[in-house]
Design a protein around this motif. Sequence first.
Motif, PDB file in Angstrom:
ATOM      1  N   LEU A  89      51.570 -27.130  17.046  1.00 43.32           N
ATOM      2  CA  LEU A  89      51.610 -26.942  18.833  1.00 43.32           C
ATOM      3  C   LEU A  89      51.145 -28.783  19.452  1.00 43.32           C
ATOM      4  O   LEU A  89      51.424 -29.213  20.081  1.00 43.32           O
ATOM      5  CB  LEU A  89      50.768 -25.917  19.296  1.00 43.32           C
ATOM      6  N   ALA A  90      50.067 -28.968  18.977  1.00 44.86           N
ATOM      7  CA  ALA A  90      49.578 -30.195  19.535  1.00 44.86           C
ATOM      8  C   ALA A  90      50.574 -31.491  19.362  1.00 44.86           C
ATOM      9  O   ALA A  90      50.535 -32.283  20.234  1.00 44.86           O
ATOM     10  CB  ALA A  90      48.560 -30.648  18.970  1.00 44.86           C
ATOM     11  N   MET A  91      50.906 -31.797  18.061  1.00 47.77           N
ATOM     12  CA  MET A  91      52.322 -32.823  18.058  1.00 47.77           C
ATOM     13  C   MET A  91      53.447 -32.634  19.027  1.00 47.77           C
ATOM     14  O   MET A  91      53.363 -33.410  19.241  1.00 47.77           O
ATOM     15  CB  MET A  91      53.227 -32.398  16.068  1.00 47.77           C
ATOM     16  N   SER A  92      53.830 -31.470  18.936  1.00 45.02           N
ATOM     17  CA  SER A  92      54.352 -31.106  19.763  1.00 45.02           C
ATOM     18  C   SER A  92      54.555 -31.485  21.207  1.00 45.02           C
ATOM     19  O   SER A  92      55.509 -32.002  22.429  1.00 45.02           O
ATOM     20  CB  SER A  92      55.627 -29.666  19.817  1.00 45.02           C
ATOM     21  N   ALA A  93      53.175 -31.201  21.908  1.00 45.71           N
ATOM     22  CA  ALA A  93      52.653 -30.964  22.805  1.00 45.71           C
ATOM     23  C   ALA A  93      52.634 -32.891  23.729  1.00 45.71           C
ATOM     24  O   ALA A  93      53.370 -33.519  24.448  1.00 45.71           O
ATOM     25  CB  ALA A  93      51.661 -30.559  23.424  1.00 45.71           C
ATOM     26  N   LEU A  94      51.548 -33.249  22.750  1.00 55.45           N
ATOM     27  CA  LEU A  94      51.377 -34.948  22.837  1.00 55.45           C
ATOM     28  C   LEU A  94      52.460 -35.420  22.705  1.00 55.45           C
ATOM     29  O   LEU A  94      52.421 -36.620  23.564  1.00 55.45           O
ATOM     30  CB  LEU A  94      50.440 -35.050  22.202  1.00 55.45           C
ATOM     31  N   GLY A  95      53.770 -35.343  21.489  1.00 58.49           N
ATOM     32  CA  GLY A  95      54.312 -36.612  21.697  1.00 58.49           C
ATOM     33  C   GLY A  95      55.564 -36.079  23.087  1.00 58.49           C
ATOM     34  O   GLY A  95      56.024 -37.055  23.285  1.00 58.49           O
ATOM     35  N   THR A  96      56.182 -34.547  23.781  1.00 60.86           N
ATOM     36  CA  THR A  96      56.408 -34.553  24.358  1.00 60.86           C
ATOM     37  C   THR A  96      56.153 -35.355  25.414  1.00 60.86           C
ATOM     38  O   THR A  96      56.921 -36.025  26.628  1.00 60.86           O
ATOM     39  CB  THR A  96      56.547 -33.212  24.617  1.00 60.86           C
ATOM     40  N   LEU A  97      54.757 -35.325  25.810  1.00 65.48           N
ATOM     41  CA  LEU A  97      53.672 -35.716  26.717  1.00 65.48           C
ATOM     42  C   LEU A  97      54.349 -37.292  26.968  1.00 65.48           C
ATOM     43  O   LEU A  97      54.540 -37.673  28.069  1.00 65.48           O
ATOM     44  CB  LEU A  97      52.621 -35.636  27.172  1.00 65.48           C
ATOM     45  N   LEU A  98      53.694 -37.957  25.841  1.00 63.28           N
ATOM     46  CA  LEU A  98      54.366 -39.379  25.355  1.00 63.28           C
ATOM     47  C   LEU A  98      55.528 -39.666  25.849  1.00 63.28           C
ATOM     48  O   LEU A  98      55.434 -41.133  26.938  1.00 63.28           O
ATOM     49  CB  LEU A  98      54.292 -39.737  24.792  1.00 63.28           C
ATOM     50  N   ALA A  99      56.511 -38.736  25.239  1.00 65.25           N
ATOM     51  CA  ALA A  99      58.072 -39.395  25.577  1.00 65.25           C
ATOM     52  C   ALA A  99      58.131 -39.573  27.313  1.00 65.25           C
ATOM     53  O   ALA A  99      59.545 -40.045  27.577  1.00 65.25           O
ATOM     54  CB  ALA A  99      59.047 -37.911  24.960  1.00 65.25           C
ATOM     55  N   SER A 100      57.428 -38.426  27.937  1.00 67.17           N
ATOM     56  CA  SER A 100      57.566 -37.906  29.159  1.00 67.17           C
ATOM     57  C   SER A 100      57.514 -39.469  29.926  1.00 67.17           C
ATOM     58  O   SER A 100      58.398 -39.698  30.669  1.00 67.17           O
ATOM     59  CB  SER A 100      57.451 -36.518  29.587  1.00 67.17           C
ATOM     60  N   LEU A 101      56.292 -40.006  29.386  1.00 66.58           N
ATOM     61  CA  LEU A 101      55.623 -40.866  30.331  1.00 66.58           C
ATOM     62  C   LEU A 101      56.826 -42.303  29.872  1.00 66.58           C
ATOM     63  O   LEU A 101      57.796 -43.531  30.935  1.00 66.58           O
ATOM     64  CB  LEU A 101      54.253 -41.405  29.646  1.00 66.58           C
ATOM     65  N   ALA A 102      57.376 -42.474  29.140  1.00 67.75           N
ATOM     66  CA  ALA A 102      58.255 -43.720  28.440  1.00 67.75           C
ATOM     67  C   ALA A 102      59.332 -43.428  29.231  1.00 67.75           C
ATOM     68  O   ALA A 102      60.830 -44.732  29.190  1.00 67.75           O
ATOM     69  CB  ALA A 102      57.805 -44.067  26.871  1.00 67.75           C
ATOM     70  N   GLY A 103      60.346 -41.639  28.795  1.00 65.35           N
ATOM     71  CA  GLY A 103      61.610 -41.643  29.480  1.00 65.35           C
ATOM     72  C   GLY A 103      61.987 -41.717  30.354  1.00 65.35           C
ATOM     73  O   GLY A 103      62.807 -42.693  31.289  1.00 65.35           O
ATOM     74  N   LEU A 104      60.398 -42.001  31.654  1.00 67.07           N
ATOM     75  CA  LEU A 104      60.013 -42.253  33.005  1.00 67.07           C
ATOM     76  C   LEU A 104      60.997 -44.157  33.478  1.00 67.07           C
ATOM     77  O   LEU A 104      61.013 -44.192  34.280  1.00 67.07           O
ATOM     78  CB  LEU A 104      59.410 -41.531  33.746  1.00 67.07           C
ATOM     79  N   ALA A 105      59.758 -44.530  32.583  1.00 67.03           N
ATOM     80  CA  ALA A 105      59.504 -46.032  32.643  1.00 67.03           C
ATOM     81  C   ALA A 105      60.975 -46.784  32.277  1.00 67.03           C
ATOM     82  O   ALA A 105      61.715 -47.322  32.336  1.00 67.03           O
ATOM     83  CB  ALA A 105      58.838 -46.524  31.716  1.00 67.03           C
ATOM     84  N   LEU A 167      64.810 -37.606  27.005  1.00 68.08           N
ATOM     85  CA  LEU A 167      64.478 -37.630  28.149  1.00 68.08           C
ATOM     86  C   LEU A 167      64.859 -38.905  29.106  1.00 68.08           C
ATOM     87  O   LEU A 167      65.368 -38.402  30.823  1.00 68.08           O
ATOM     88  CB  LEU A 167      62.731 -37.857  28.277  1.00 68.08           C
ATOM     89  N   GLY A 168      64.764 -40.156  28.982  1.00 65.12           N
ATOM     90  CA  GLY A 168      64.923 -41.147  29.122  1.00 65.12           C
ATOM     91  C   GLY A 168      66.427 -41.412  29.893  1.00 65.12           C
ATOM     92  O   GLY A 168      66.363 -41.574  31.330  1.00 65.12           O
ATOM     93  N   ARG A 169      67.498 -40.517  29.118  1.00 64.66           N
ATOM     94  CA  ARG A 169      68.871 -40.323  29.806  1.00 64.66           C
ATOM     95  C   ARG A 169      69.144 -39.468  31.128  1.00 64.66           C
ATOM     96  O   ARG A 169      69.607 -39.543  31.523  1.00 64.66           O
ATOM     97  CB  ARG A 169      69.942 -40.443  28.166  1.00 64.66           C
ATOM     98  N   LEU A 170      68.158 -38.404  29.846  1.00 66.36           N
ATOM     99  CA  LEU A 170      68.452 -37.462  31.761  1.00 66.36           C
ATOM    100  C   LEU A 170      67.812 -37.647  33.032  1.00 66.36           C
ATOM    101  O   LEU A 170      68.284 -37.564  33.448  1.00 66.36           O
ATOM    102  CB  LEU A 170      67.585 -36.095  30.872  1.00 66.36           C
ATOM    103  N   PHE A 171      66.561 -38.639  32.880  1.00 65.58           N
ATOM    104  CA  PHE A 171      65.942 -38.594  33.906  1.00 65.58           C
ATOM    105  C   PHE A 171      66.303 -39.539  34.653  1.00 65.58           C
ATOM    106  O   PHE A 171      66.503 -39.592  36.433  1.00 65.58           O
ATOM    107  CB  PHE A 171      64.613 -39.401  33.432  1.00 65.58           C
ATOM    108  N   ALA A 172      66.941 -40.436  33.969  1.00 65.18           N
ATOM    109  CA  ALA A 172      68.770 -41.700  34.702  1.00 65.18           C
ATOM    110  C   ALA A 172      68.932 -40.558  35.619  1.00 65.18           C
ATOM    111  O   ALA A 172      70.038 -41.492  36.800  1.00 65.18           O
ATOM    112  CB  ALA A 172      68.233 -42.826  33.489  1.00 65.18           C
ATOM    113  N   GLU A 173      70.377 -40.136  34.631  1.00 64.82           N
ATOM    114  CA  GLU A 173      70.956 -39.077  35.304  1.00 64.82           C
ATOM    115  C   GLU A 173      70.685 -38.909  36.837  1.00 64.82           C
ATOM    116  O   GLU A 173      71.833 -38.183  37.659  1.00 64.82           O
ATOM    117  CB  GLU A 173      71.403 -37.932  33.944  1.00 64.82           C
TER     118      GLU A 173
END
Length: 278
Positions: A89-105, A167-173
């Motif tokens: 659970l921690a791996m998935s949550a932290l990995g998704t959080l980091l990906a959300s921030l990097a994907g938005l950037a 997420l980066g591609r989805l956020f960009a769209e």
Amino acid sequence: MKPIDSTNQAKPPLPLPVRQSESGRQGWLFGALLLGLVAASFLSLDLQWAQFLSRDAISRMGGFMAEFYPPELGITFLHKVAIGAWETLAMSALGTLLASLAGLALALPAARLHQQDRAWARGPSRLLLNALRSIPELVWATLLLISAGLGPFAGTLALALHTTGVLGRLFAEALENAAPGPAAALRLQGVGEGRILLWATLPQVLPQLLSYALYRWENNIRAATVLGVVGAGGLGQLLSFHLGLFHMPKTATLLLAMLALVLLVDAGSLLARRVLTR
């Protein structure tokens, strides 16, 4: 004053025959090509349905499934399962959080925010996002295990890297499809692009971005269990160990724990998305 001759009035034009639109023809063509691909797949693959559905195969499968019962419910083993579930659970949550921030950037330079936007970094940013998501999480974890070693750290980074590309591609769209009216009004008033993004564009797409992130969190729960097979920690590592030793009762307990974890995260994510879309 002459009376109006109704026979000389202009008559409405006759309706033209209805023609099939170009989009309709393209849809039929795409459907035909898709059906052809499915038919070719059935013909080219060696699908041995008779052997798969034979009485002997069903009997052997049933005998193998019977070895999973009853599940291991010892306190010591359940404690290990709880620790593994928390790691997953921690791996998935932290990995998704980091990906959300990097994907938005990465989504900001990968999106054209208005028609006059040159978006000079759009191509390279999208190329980077394509490269990140084209490599599966399992391959990322295998590469990172060399430098980070065994454990959940490599699994978390693997999830973050792959999910950043998605997420980066989805956020960009989502940013490109935002309604241009509020941003254009602020731009006419001389407001800077950073403030326009903060006060006009992001508030429109924020619920959609959060929905994408929550959906990817659901997927990362399942991916995190697979990453444990290569030594990235969590329930997957326990599953690989006990399944390799044919400890079927313990394997059954781990599978039930994975099912419970996925159902829990799916229910929480669905509730959060409903709250966000109200």
